[in-house]
Design an enzyme around this catalytic site. Structure first.
Site, mmCIF file in Angstrom:
data_model
loop_
_atom_site.group_PDB
_atom_site.id
_atom_site.type_symbol
_atom_site.label_atom_id
_atom_site.label_comp_id
_atom_site.label_asym_id
_atom_site.label_seq_id
_atom_site.Cartn_x
_atom_site.Cartn_y
_atom_site.Cartn_z
ATOM 1 N N GLY A 79 0.210 2.028 -7.677
ATOM 2 C CA GLY A 79 -0.764 2.299 -8.730
ATOM 3 C C GLY A 79 -0.852 3.769 -9.073
ATOM 4 N N PRO B 205 15.832 -0.171 5.476
ATOM 5 C CA PRO B 205 14.793 -1.014 4.863
ATOM 6 C C PRO B 205 14.843 -1.015 3.337
ATOM 7 C CG PRO B 205 13.862 0.260 6.665
ATOM 8 C CD PRO B 205 15.245 0.794 6.436
ATOM 9 N N HIS C 161 -23.207 2.261 -13.388
ATOM 10 C CA HIS C 161 -22.219 2.870 -12.485
ATOM 11 C C HIS C 161 -21.515 4.040 -13.183
ATOM 12 C CE1 HIS C 161 -22.148 -0.182 -9.197
ATOM 13 N NE2 HIS C 161 -22.630 -0.959 -10.155
ATOM 14 N N CYS D 19 -27.135 1.586 -8.992
ATOM 15 C CA CYS D 19 -27.259 0.126 -8.997
ATOM 16 C C CYS D 19 -28.223 -0.304 -7.895
ATOM 17 C CB CYS D 19 -25.880 -0.516 -8.860
ATOM 18 S SG CYS D 19 -25.855 -2.263 -9.341
ATOM 19 N N GLU E 88 -19.822 6.357 -11.934
ATOM 20 C CA GLU E 88 -18.563 6.743 -11.281
ATOM 21 C C GLU E 88 -17.340 6.213 -12.015
ATOM 22 O OE1 GLU E 88 -19.908 3.032 -8.872
ATOM 23 O OE2 GLU E 88 -20.801 4.636 -10.058
ATOM 24 N N GLU F 189 -33.569 -10.989 -4.577
ATOM 25 C CA GLU F 189 -32.221 -11.181 -4.033
ATOM 26 C C GLU F 189 -32.288 -11.335 -2.518
ATOM 27 O OE1 GLU F 189 -27.827 -8.973 -3.870
ATOM 28 O OE2 GLU F 189 -29.517 -7.967 -4.829
ATOM 29 N N LYS G 187 15.271 6.617 7.723
ATOM 30 C CA LYS G 187 16.089 5.419 7.774
ATOM 31 C C LYS G 187 16.130 4.754 6.395
ATOM 32 C CE LYS G 187 17.441 5.368 12.030
ATOM 33 N NZ LYS G 187 18.892 5.448 12.333
ATOM 34 N N SER H 242 0.820 -1.230 0.000
ATOM 35 C CA SER H 242 0.000 0.000 0.000
ATOM 36 C C SER H 242 0.844 1.267 0.000
ATOM 37 C CB SER H 242 -0.955 0.010 1.201
ATOM 38 O OG SER H 242 -1.807 -1.117 1.183
ATOM 39 N N ASP I 251 7.440 -11.467 -1.229
ATOM 40 C CA ASP I 251 6.262 -12.333 -1.118
ATOM 41 C C ASP I 251 6.435 -13.531 -2.046
ATOM 42 O OD1 ASP I 251 5.204 -10.441 0.551
ATOM 43 O OD2 ASP I 251 3.824 -9.592 -0.930
ATOM 44 N N LYS J 99 23.405 8.187 -0.190
ATOM 45 C CA LYS J 99 23.629 6.972 0.599
ATOM 46 C C LYS J 99 22.861 5.793 0.006
ATOM 47 C CE LYS J 99 23.241 5.318 5.383
ATOM 48 N NZ LYS J 99 22.765 5.686 6.748
#
Length: 546
Positions: free
Chosen positions: A19, A190, A517, A379, A519, A403, A187, A15, A147, A223
């Site tokens: 993207g 990592p 939709h 919807c 949006e 439904e 730091k 996260s 991962d 660095k």
């Protein structure tokens, strides 16, 4: 295939905003007259996110061709002009499914199927197909380096630098540089370990983008460059910002786009980011504000409604208004009543599945209708508005959706097959199948009624909007409901049949429901007309009730 490929990986934590970073870089490169597209590779085993809980994964973004994809594809479409499709989103599950299907058909001629070469070859094939016809393909690798699930994808992109040529491949690694408030320092360790992990796979990053609460200093960049084996000028900093729409400007300011173009020996004019600067100016200088409530059941995670929240923000930019969004759980309305809805200037009920929280949404729809508060149902939000109207105005007291209750007395919402037995009709409705049921997915034509509010808003008689649902308004009850005052202003036609797409209530300042939709078609530089009109109605309501 694309002329050039940029692969974006993430390290240290998930996260980090890969993207948005990929989309922002794509936008800046697009502004340099390059033809750009993006792609998301997700390591999870689900074939697509369509059946994953929004609380776990965020919203499902639907493309024009009906693919159910990761929400990052929504970011891609909001930042660049290219529309995404099913070829822009692949998961491990989708890749493995294709390989297993080919194995059953005998395509591999008796070979033992292995991750290398069969899975990696399939991944590379998908990447190459996604880049066809474009100058640059940016590929976001989901998850975090280290991962186990992402190893086949990382191996595939490693192989591509050998097969296509290092001069056509660029690896960008996005990493976290944590800031410790106690010692007041960032730091770098990592990041060093994350790059070491990437190197163990055989990938040397060409560019490092450091995410941090503070700007990473020149000393710290030096660095990082020294211990990660990259040039100093290839280490960039992206600090936390209060608006994702500032990212293209920050990228341009640091010269990341120029570094990419130089690396690929691309000669193009400087990026024109005047449109993005206009977006930021409007965002920083609103002329007013409105409170809009989103009534849903996935409110614990705002990303469950990412495109919806973005579309409201875009409409706010167009109207020069700050949108104060309140995410209200519909179960809370069921227990506390309409007190949750006080101080709202508009109510929006989005899509969703399942019975949980539906009665709370119906209460909100009734409150909006009776108090003449601007209402936008999308919807399921359109369906609950129609159920509420049928119960309390038309007199169908047991109105419901099949439904929620299979054998309800007044099934005003139902699957098409429950009220129309025409098999050809089902086949012609552009209905896509999955393992669970049938759905209308992707772009569908909608015919608007002249003189209606929807027609005035769109200023067009035929529109294209994206769908994701399996239940429809039951045409058997339409005439009775229309006689009570609710009008249908948008229809989808299939042969001699039609489906309800938009409803309106004329005895109300702004009461609209859409089965689609909208949006998914809104961007910060081109906000959707329905949302523009809805936000304006909210501001008018606020001024009228001061």
């Amino acid at each position: 295939m694309a002329k050039y490929y940029i692969f974006i990986t993430g390290g240290v934590v998930s996260s980090l905003g890969k993207g948005i970073t990929a989309a922002s870089l794509g936008s800046v490169l697009e502004s340099r007259n390059l033809k750009v597209t993006l792609m998301k590779l997700d390591p999870y085993i689900n074939v697509n996110p369509g059946t994953i809980s929004p609380i776990q994964h965020g919203e499902v973004f639907v493309t024009e061709d009906g693919a159910e994809t990761d929400l990052d594809l929504g970011h891609y479409e909001r930042f660049i002009k290219t529309k995404m499709s099913k070829k822009n989103s692949f998961t491990s599950g989708k890749i493995y499914s294709e390989v297993l299907k080919n194995e059953r058909k005998g395509f591999y001629l008796g070979s033992t199927i292995q991750v290398i070469p069969h899975i990696t070859n399939e991944i590379k094939k998908c990447i190459i197909n996604a880049g066809k016809g474009f100058d640059i393909l940016l590929v976001e690798i989901g998850g975090t380096v280290g991962d186990i699930e992402s190893l086949p994808f990382l191996e595939s992109i490693r192989q591509m630098s050998i097969e296509i040529g290092k001069n056509k491949i660029l690896y960008i690694h996005l990493t976290l540089v944590p800031y410790l408030k106690i010692s007041k320092e960032v730091k770098t360790k990592p990041t060093q370990h994350s790059v070491k992990e990437l190197l163990s796979i055989g990938i040397q990053p060409d560019i490092l983008i450091c995410r941090s609460e503070k700007n990473v200093s020149k000393y710290e960049k030096s660095k990082i460059a020294l211990f990660c084996n990259v040039p100093k000028q290839a280490v960039f900093s992206l600090k936390n910002t209060n608006s994702i729409y500032k990212i293209p400007i920050l990228i341009k300011k640091q010269g990341l786009d120029s570094y990419v173009c130089d690396r690929f020996c691309i000669k193009r004019p400087e990026a024109d980011l005047s449109k993005w600067k206009e977006v930021i100016y409007k965002q920083k200088n609103p002329l007013g504000n409105v409170n809009i409530g989103i009534i849903g059941k996935y409110t614990e995670l705002p990303d469950s409604y990412r495109s919806l929240i973005s579309a409201l923000e875009h409409a706010g930019l167009k109207n020069r208004l700050m949108i104060n969004i309140q995410l209200i759980n519909s179960k809370k309305i069921e227990s506390l009543g309409i007190s949750c809805l006080k101080n709202l200037h508009a109510i929006l009920i989005p899509g969703g599945f399942g019975y949980r929280g539906v009665e709370g949404k119906i209460i909100a729809a009734k409150y909006s209708r009776e108090k003449k508060i601007p209402y936008f149902g999308i919807c399921l939000g359109m369906q609950v508005a129609l159920i509420e109207f049928a119960r309390n105005v038309t007199g169908l007291s047991e109105a419901n959706s099949t439904e929620f209750i299979n054998n309800c007395k007044h099934p005003v919402i139902a699957k098409i097959s429950e009220w129309n037995k025409s098999i050809n009709y089902l086949n012609k409705s552009n209905i896509s199948s999955n393992n669970y049921s049938t759905m209308r997915l992707g772009n569908q034509k909608c015919h608007l009624t002249k003189g209606s509010l929807a027609f005035k808003i769109y200023n067009n008689s035929i529109i294209l909007e994206r769908h994701r649902h399996r239940y429809e308004v039951n045409n058997i009850f339409i005439e009775k409901i229309k006689f009570s005052g609710l009008s249908v202003s948008g229809w989808a036609y299939y042969d001699n049949h039609k489906l309800v797409e938009i409803i309106e209530y004329s005895n109300h300042p702004w009461f609209v429901g859409s089965q689609f939709h909208p949006e998914f078609n809104s961007t910060p530089r081109n906000s959707h007309p329905l949302f523009i009109s809805f936000v304006k109605a909210a501001f008018d309501f606020k001024n009228k009730n001061i």
